[in-house]
Design a protein around this motif. Structure first.
Motif, PDB file in Angstrom:
ATOM      1  N   THR A  28       0.827  -1.207   0.000  1.00 25.79           N
ATOM      2  CA  THR A  28       0.000   0.000   0.000  1.00 25.79           C
ATOM      3  C   THR A  28       0.863   1.259   0.000  1.00 25.79           C
ATOM      4  O   THR A  28       0.564   2.245  -0.700  1.00 25.79           O
ATOM      5  CB  THR A  28      -0.930   0.006   1.226  1.00 25.79           C
ATOM      6  OG1 THR A  28      -1.734  -1.177   1.216  1.00 25.79           O
ATOM      7  CG2 THR A  28      -1.833   1.223   1.212  1.00 25.79           C
ATOM      8  N   ALA A  31       2.143   1.998  -3.486  1.00 26.07           N
ATOM      9  CA  ALA A  31       1.084   2.545  -4.342  1.00 26.07           C
ATOM     10  C   ALA A  31       0.788   4.003  -3.988  1.00 26.07           C
ATOM     11  O   ALA A  31       0.562   4.842  -4.879  1.00 26.07           O
ATOM     12  CB  ALA A  31      -0.182   1.695  -4.204  1.00 26.07           C
ATOM     13  N   VAL A  32       0.791   4.305  -2.697  1.00 28.72           N
ATOM     14  CA  VAL A  32       0.531   5.682  -2.257  1.00 28.72           C
ATOM     15  C   VAL A  32       1.641   6.613  -2.741  1.00 28.72           C
ATOM     16  O   VAL A  32       1.369   7.707  -3.268  1.00 28.72           O
ATOM     17  CB  VAL A  32       0.416   5.721  -0.716  1.00 28.72           C
ATOM     18  CG1 VAL A  32       0.438   7.173  -0.217  1.00 28.72           C
ATOM     19  CG2 VAL A  32      -0.870   5.040  -0.269  1.00 28.72           C
ATOM     20  N   TYR A  35       1.266   7.134  -6.527  1.00 26.27           N
ATOM     21  CA  TYR A  35       0.090   7.883  -6.996  1.00 26.27           C
ATOM     22  C   TYR A  35       0.109   9.329  -6.512  1.00 26.27           C
ATOM     23  O   TYR A  35      -0.101  10.256  -7.312  1.00 26.27           O
ATOM     24  CB  TYR A  35      -1.174   7.185  -6.506  1.00 26.27           C
ATOM     25  CG  TYR A  35      -2.444   7.832  -6.984  1.00 26.27           C
ATOM     26  CD1 TYR A  35      -2.936   7.591  -8.268  1.00 26.27           C
ATOM     27  CD2 TYR A  35      -3.160   8.708  -6.154  1.00 26.27           C
ATOM     28  CE1 TYR A  35      -4.111   8.184  -8.709  1.00 26.27           C
ATOM     29  CE2 TYR A  35      -4.324   9.322  -6.586  1.00 26.27           C
ATOM     30  CZ  TYR A  35      -4.793   9.047  -7.865  1.00 26.27           C
ATOM     31  OH  TYR A  35      -5.949   9.657  -8.312  1.00 26.27           O
ATOM     32  N   TRP A 271      -6.604   3.703 -11.910  1.00 22.58           N
ATOM     33  CA  TRP A 271      -7.236   2.628 -11.132  1.00 22.58           C
ATOM     34  C   TRP A 271      -6.344   1.386 -11.078  1.00 22.58           C
ATOM     35  O   TRP A 271      -6.403   0.593 -10.130  1.00 22.58           O
ATOM     36  CB  TRP A 271      -8.594   2.265 -11.745  1.00 22.58           C
ATOM     37  CG  TRP A 271      -8.498   1.687 -13.145  1.00 22.58           C
ATOM     38  CD1 TRP A 271      -8.498   2.377 -14.313  1.00 22.58           C
ATOM     39  CD2 TRP A 271      -8.380   0.314 -13.490  1.00 22.58           C
ATOM     40  NE1 TRP A 271      -8.393   1.543 -15.384  1.00 22.58           N
ATOM     41  CE2 TRP A 271      -8.327   0.240 -14.909  1.00 22.58           C
ATOM     42  CE3 TRP A 271      -8.336  -0.870 -12.779  1.00 22.58           C
ATOM     43  CZ2 TRP A 271      -8.211  -0.961 -15.591  1.00 22.58           C
ATOM     44  CZ3 TRP A 271      -8.240  -2.065 -13.465  1.00 22.58           C
ATOM     45  CH2 TRP A 271      -8.163  -2.106 -14.857  1.00 22.58           C
ATOM     46  N   TRP A 274      -4.056   1.191  -7.915  1.00 18.14           N
ATOM     47  CA  TRP A 274      -4.673   0.641  -6.705  1.00 18.14           C
ATOM     48  C   TRP A 274      -5.002  -0.840  -6.869  1.00 18.14           C
ATOM     49  O   TRP A 274      -5.002  -1.591  -5.889  1.00 18.14           O
ATOM     50  CB  TRP A 274      -5.935   1.429  -6.361  1.00 18.14           C
ATOM     51  CG  TRP A 274      -5.648   2.892  -6.200  1.00 18.14           C
ATOM     52  CD1 TRP A 274      -6.031   3.909  -7.015  1.00 18.14           C
ATOM     53  CD2 TRP A 274      -4.870   3.490  -5.163  1.00 18.14           C
ATOM     54  NE1 TRP A 274      -5.567   5.112  -6.567  1.00 18.14           N
ATOM     55  CE2 TRP A 274      -4.848   4.885  -5.417  1.00 18.14           C
ATOM     56  CE3 TRP A 274      -4.198   3.000  -4.050  1.00 18.14           C
ATOM     57  CZ2 TRP A 274      -4.176   5.785  -4.603  1.00 18.14           C
ATOM     58  CZ3 TRP A 274      -3.533   3.893  -3.221  1.00 18.14           C
ATOM     59  CH2 TRP A 274      -3.514   5.258  -3.500  1.00 18.14           C
ATOM     60  N   THR A 275      -5.254  -1.258  -8.093  1.00 17.32           N
ATOM     61  CA  THR A 275      -5.518  -2.676  -8.329  1.00 17.32           C
ATOM     62  C   THR A 275      -4.265  -3.516  -8.087  1.00 17.32           C
ATOM     63  O   THR A 275      -4.354  -4.702  -7.762  1.00 17.32           O
ATOM     64  CB  THR A 275      -6.003  -2.890  -9.778  1.00 17.32           C
ATOM     65  OG1 THR A 275      -7.124  -2.042 -10.038  1.00 17.32           O
ATOM     66  CG2 THR A 275      -6.423  -4.340 -10.008  1.00 17.32           C
ATOM     67  N   ILE A 277      -2.360  -3.421  -5.633  1.00 19.35           N
ATOM     68  CA  ILE A 277      -2.184  -3.747  -4.203  1.00 19.35           C
ATOM     69  C   ILE A 277      -2.649  -5.168  -3.880  1.00 19.35           C
ATOM     70  O   ILE A 277      -1.881  -5.960  -3.317  1.00 19.35           O
ATOM     71  CB  ILE A 277      -2.898  -2.699  -3.314  1.00 19.35           C
ATOM     72  CG1 ILE A 277      -2.257  -1.323  -3.501  1.00 19.35           C
ATOM     73  CG2 ILE A 277      -2.859  -3.127  -1.845  1.00 19.35           C
ATOM     74  CD1 ILE A 277      -2.963  -0.213  -2.715  1.00 19.35           C
TER      75      ILE A 277
END
Length: 342
Positions: A28, A31-32, A35, A271, A274-275, A277
């Motif tokens: 996570t 990804a954070v 993004y 999207w 986040w996918t 993760i």
């Protein structure tokens, strides 16, 4: 030993639940950062990650094969103890005396003492195998709130007879022999040597023939062989150069996994970031579970739920031998609880 047909989610979370939390946080975070902070510089191509994952899969597979061999060999050793114990007790009661000077009751008492001492040897041997070594999880992993110590305590709480070996020894040994327990570093070896002395005494009395003594001594030699084989597994760890390398490579792969995966999923759009993760968590967790399965299975006498069910095997032999002795007050077999048999 896990007895359920399929491993349920509680058992899986008990094994690798903490690891799932850590890998979820790591995937996570990547990804954070990708993004919200546009840290695209930290991503790496997928090809090297895939190569590392392939190499790690081979290494973990090799480790798991070796761990399964150790576990299955331990189970075969205790299976041999079951068969040899039945044969030994049947021979003890089958060999009758033709010497009228020996009282029938005295002879029966001697035979029963030999059989009872063998039951005491079983529980003594099991207790000695459960003494932790420095490389077993119950000794080495002092993290996560001593999770393996808690697992061991839960097993003991679920099986009242788990730690009652001294009670069984007091039941099946004479007071003099029981008092000697703390005088010997390997009390199981001492008990087998006492068996040999008693059998030799029966031969000298004329209660059994020399051929009978040879057969019984051969059975005792088998018990020494089984004891030595189990002690070899207990006291010689799976080579750490293989086990530790697989562990280090697994960590390396899991650390690199989201760095390569997030860049690939980002090609699908925002999207996709986040996918990545859940896919990253699933792939990493699979590798973690494969590593842990081999890591725990390589120590089959560690006092955890992955062990050979020695208490159950000892109880089975105990019941059989007591029935051969003519006893009617028999203990209950050990049953599995919460999908675990010890």
């Amino acid at each position: 030993m896990i007895t359920t047909k399929y491993v349920n989610y509680k058992q899986v979370l008990n094994l690798a639940g903490v690891h799932l939390i850590f890998i979820s946080i790591w995937c996570t975070l990547i990804a954070v950062f990708f993004y919200f902070f546009n840290w695209h510089w930290m991503t790496i191509p997928w090809v090297p990650v895939a190569l590392i994952g392939t190499a790690e899969a081979f290494l973990v597979g090799f480790k798991n094969n070796q761990a399964y061999d150790r576990l299955w060999e331990a189970r075969k050793i205790w299976g041999g103890i079951v068969n040899s114990s039945r044969s030994f007790a049947s021979m003890v009661y089958a060999f009758d005396t033709k010497n009228e000077e020996i009282g029938v009751f005295d002879l029966e008492d001697r035979k029963k003492r030999i059989v009872y001492r063998h039951i005491a040897w079983l529980y003594t041997f099991r207790e000695q195998l459960l003494v932790p070594t420095e490389w077993e999880h119950i000794s080495t992993e002092k993290k996560f709130g001593n999770i393996n110590l808690r697992r061991n305590r839960l097993i003991k709480a679920g099986f009242p007879d788990y730690g009652r070996a001294p009670i069984f020894l007091h039941k099946y040994l004479s007071e003099e022999e029981y008092e000697l327990k703390n005088d010997y570093k390997n009390f199981a070896t001492y008990l087998v040597s006492q068996q040999a002395k008693d059998i030799n005494e029966l031969k000298n009395m004329g209660a059994i023939t020399e051929f009978n003594q040879t057969q019984l001594q051969n059975a005792l030699n088998e018990f020494y062989n089984f004891q030595g084989q189990a002690e070899r597994i207990k006291k010689f760890p799976s080579p750490r150069q293989f086990a530790s390398t697989a562990f280090v490579f697994n960590i390396l792969f899991i650390m690199l996994l989201p760095l390569g995966l997030v860049n690939e999923f980002a090609k699908l759009g925002d999207w996709g970031i986040w996918t990545s993760i859940p896919f990253c968590i699933i792939i990493g967790w699979i590798y973690i579970i494969m590593e842990l399965v081999g890591d725990y299975s390589e120590n089959p006498f560690a006092g955890l739920m992955f062990d050979v069910p020695m208490l159950s095997i000892c109880r089975t032999i105990e019941i059989d031998l007591l029935q051969m002795s003519g006893e009617t007050d028999l203990p209950d077999p050990i049953s599995s609880k919460n999908g675990v048999l010890v």
